[in-house]
Design a protein around this motif. Structure first.
Motif, short mmCIF file in Angstrom:
data_model
loop_
_atom_site.label_atom_id
_atom_site.label_comp_id
_atom_site.label_asym_id
_atom_site.label_seq_id
_atom_site.Cartn_x
_atom_site.Cartn_y
_atom_site.Cartn_z
N THR A 280 24.23 47.42 -34.95
CA THR A 280 22.87 47.56 -35.46
C THR A 280 22.77 48.72 -36.44
O THR A 280 21.99 48.67 -37.40
N GLY A 281 23.57 49.78 -36.21
CA GLY A 281 23.50 50.96 -37.07
C GLY A 281 24.13 50.73 -38.44
O GLY A 281 23.58 51.16 -39.46
N ILE A 282 25.30 50.06 -38.47
CA ILE A 282 25.96 49.83 -39.76
C ILE A 282 25.13 48.92 -40.66
O ILE A 282 24.92 49.23 -41.84
N PRO A 283 24.63 47.78 -40.17
CA PRO A 283 23.74 47.00 -41.05
C PRO A 283 22.48 47.76 -41.45
O PRO A 283 21.99 47.59 -42.57
N ALA A 284 21.95 48.59 -40.54
CA ALA A 284 20.76 49.38 -40.89
C ALA A 284 21.09 50.38 -42.00
O ALA A 284 20.29 50.58 -42.92
N SER A 285 22.27 51.00 -41.91
CA SER A 285 22.69 51.93 -42.96
C SER A 285 22.91 51.19 -44.27
O SER A 285 22.52 51.67 -45.34
N SER A 286 23.57 50.03 -44.16
CA SER A 286 23.79 49.23 -45.37
C SER A 286 22.47 48.77 -45.97
O SER A 286 22.29 48.78 -47.19
N ARG A 287 21.53 48.40 -45.09
CA ARG A 287 20.22 47.95 -45.57
C ARG A 287 19.48 49.09 -46.27
O ARG A 287 18.82 48.89 -47.29
N GLN A 288 19.60 50.32 -45.70
CA GLN A 288 18.94 51.45 -46.33
C GLN A 288 19.55 51.75 -47.69
O GLN A 288 18.83 52.04 -48.66
N THR B 21 22.28 37.88 -40.83
CA THR B 21 22.87 36.78 -40.06
C THR B 21 24.10 37.26 -39.29
O THR B 21 24.27 36.97 -38.11
N PHE B 22 24.98 38.02 -39.96
CA PHE B 22 26.16 38.53 -39.30
C PHE B 22 25.79 39.55 -38.22
O PHE B 22 26.46 39.65 -37.20
N SER B 23 24.71 40.31 -38.42
CA SER B 23 24.28 41.28 -37.43
C SER B 23 23.92 40.58 -36.13
O SER B 23 24.24 41.06 -35.04
N GLY B 24 23.24 39.45 -36.22
CA GLY B 24 22.89 38.70 -35.03
C GLY B 24 24.10 38.25 -34.25
O GLY B 24 24.12 38.29 -33.01
N LEU B 25 25.15 37.84 -34.94
CA LEU B 25 26.39 37.43 -34.27
C LEU B 25 27.01 38.60 -33.51
O LEU B 25 27.41 38.46 -32.35
N PHE B 26 27.06 39.77 -34.13
CA PHE B 26 27.69 40.92 -33.49
C PHE B 26 26.87 41.44 -32.32
O PHE B 26 27.42 41.94 -31.34
#
Length: 418
Positions: free
Chosen positions: A62-70, A291-296
């Motif tokens: 959750t943190g890595i996609p959130a960082s990427s999203r930011q 989408t990938f975040s949901g899988l992880f």
């Protein structure tokens, strides 16, 4: 009947104000729960590993996609979610002549209420050479664009070296190179105080006054040679008709502006006007990442389940190994509730330690990855708090059965266990 009464356990007698067991304080209950963890440290560590992996995985995914999203949001902001580009449909020309917009199209777009800024460039269809010694087949293949002094502000471009066109230099035979065009022409930088390098546009020499950094919002500028609007008219036979417009508008009304642009830019033939929004591509990328975040997250939940089973297994084995201890505590006056509380607390402590370790590992891993990727580190608070709370809940669920089983052991049976 007397014999029957004598055979009853001391702890099973009816409670009176003098025989009622003393309630354990939370601190005492915590110390009792730590006994099994501290005396069997290796087993506790191995049991907590499963919980730690699950919590760490949940925070990381959750943190890595959130960082990427930011980082993506920052990039979208820098690129301009409030920007639009207008180009002419090249397939609209039936006779092969270049398609352009009316000379007054920029002024007409400026009249739209929600438009904050607008600028234009135009393809002058002029060749670019580094030297007059090369033939027509050795031309660079770069595009010569007539540009205005406000171009950099509208497209968020910056100067790498030298300076951009000003209201004075746009009238002179000077050019500014995009990042890729400078590389192709063999110029690395423009040094102040040194003679300006020269390029040949058509039959006219122009001096290079600046080189731009890469422009993500308008990649065509990276491969262009920019010449002043008035200089293009004077030296290159430019007719003053733009071929591309860059528009900055109020983001709340961007859709409305986009809808009226074709008829505004070219009222006679609005069908040849193509309007694009550069940030749409990056927004699609963010959707794919979700989408990938949901899988992880699903994988993290599976890891938590495995960890919970490991804790439950450890607690069951702990009850079996500590039956003498349970029998001794019952014989000394501990009631069933205190035995349940001891083992349930031990299970919660074991899971809580695993959850705390997982939180620390997940935060460190996310921060490290974000630093390596040059992203801002974003740790979702709900992932940290939810992960730790989930670990404690797993400890409660995993410890209920072993705790109830321990409390049901008879003191005589437990003490007789070898």
């Amino acid at each position: 009947m007397t014999a029957g009464r004598r055979s009853r356990s001391v702890t099973d007698r009816p409670e009176t104000p003098w025989t009622r067991p003393v309630r354990l304080a939370p601190a005492d209950l915590l110390r009792l729960g730590l006994v099994g963890v501290l005396t069997r440290r290796m087993r506790a560590v191995l049991s907590a590993v499963g919980i730690s992996i699950g919590i760490a995985t949940m925070i990381v995914v959750t943190g890595i996609p959130a960082s990427s999203r930011q980082a993506l949001d920052d990039q979208l902001t820098a690129l301009g979610t409030d920007r639009l580009q207008v180009v002419a449909d090249r397939d609209a020309a039936q006779d092969g002549t270049p398609v352009s917009f009316p000379e007054e199209s920029t002024a007409m777009v400026e009249r739209i209420g929600a438009v904050d800024a607008v600028t234009a460039v135009a393809n002058t269809h002029t060749s670019v050479k580094r030297s007059d010694r090369v033939g027509p087949l050795d031309e660079s293949g770069l595009t010569v664009l007539a540009a205005r002094p406000d171009l950099l502000d509208v497209v968020n471009a910056t100067v790498g070296s030298g300076q951009y066109l000003t209201k004075v230099t746009e009238r002179l035979p000077t050019v500014v190179l995009g990042s890729k065009s400078a590389t192709r022409l063999g110029f690395s930088e423009v040094r102040p105080g040194e003679p300006a390098p020269l390029v040949l546009l058509g039959e006219q020499w122009f001096s290079v006054t600046g080189i731009l950094h890469s422009v993500p919002l308008a990649p065509d500028i990276d491969r262009a040679v920019l010449v002043g609007w008035d200089a293009a008219r004077r030296h290159l036979g430019f007719d003053g008709r733009p071929t591309q417009l860059f528009i900055q508008a109020d983001e709340e009304h961007i859709a409305d502006v986009r809808a009226v642009l074709p008829a505004t830019v070219n009222p006679v033939s609005p069908s040849i006007v193509l309007v694009s929004r550069p940030s749409d591509v990056l927004a699609a990328k963010r959707s794919a990442e979700a989408t990938f975040s949901g899988l992880f997250v699903g994988l993290a939940g599976l890891a938590l389940l495995v960890g919970g089973i490991g804790v439950a297994n450890t607690m069951v084995i702990s009850v079996l190994e500590r039956r003498r201890e349970i029998g001794l505590r019952r014989a000394l006056g501990a009631n069933r509730g205190q035995i349940r509380g001891q083992f349930l607390t031990e299970s919660v402590v074991l899971s809580g330690l695993g959850g705390l370790t997982g939180v620390v590992v997940g935060v460190l891993a996310t921060t490290g990855y974000a630093a390596l990727s040059d992203w801002p580190a974003v740790i979702p608070l709900e992932a940290v708090s939810g992960g730790f709370a989930g670990a404690v809940l797993i400890g409660v669920v995993a410890g209920v059965y072993p705790a109830v089983r321990a409390s049901r052991l008879s003191p005589t049976v437990a003490l007789a266990t070898t």
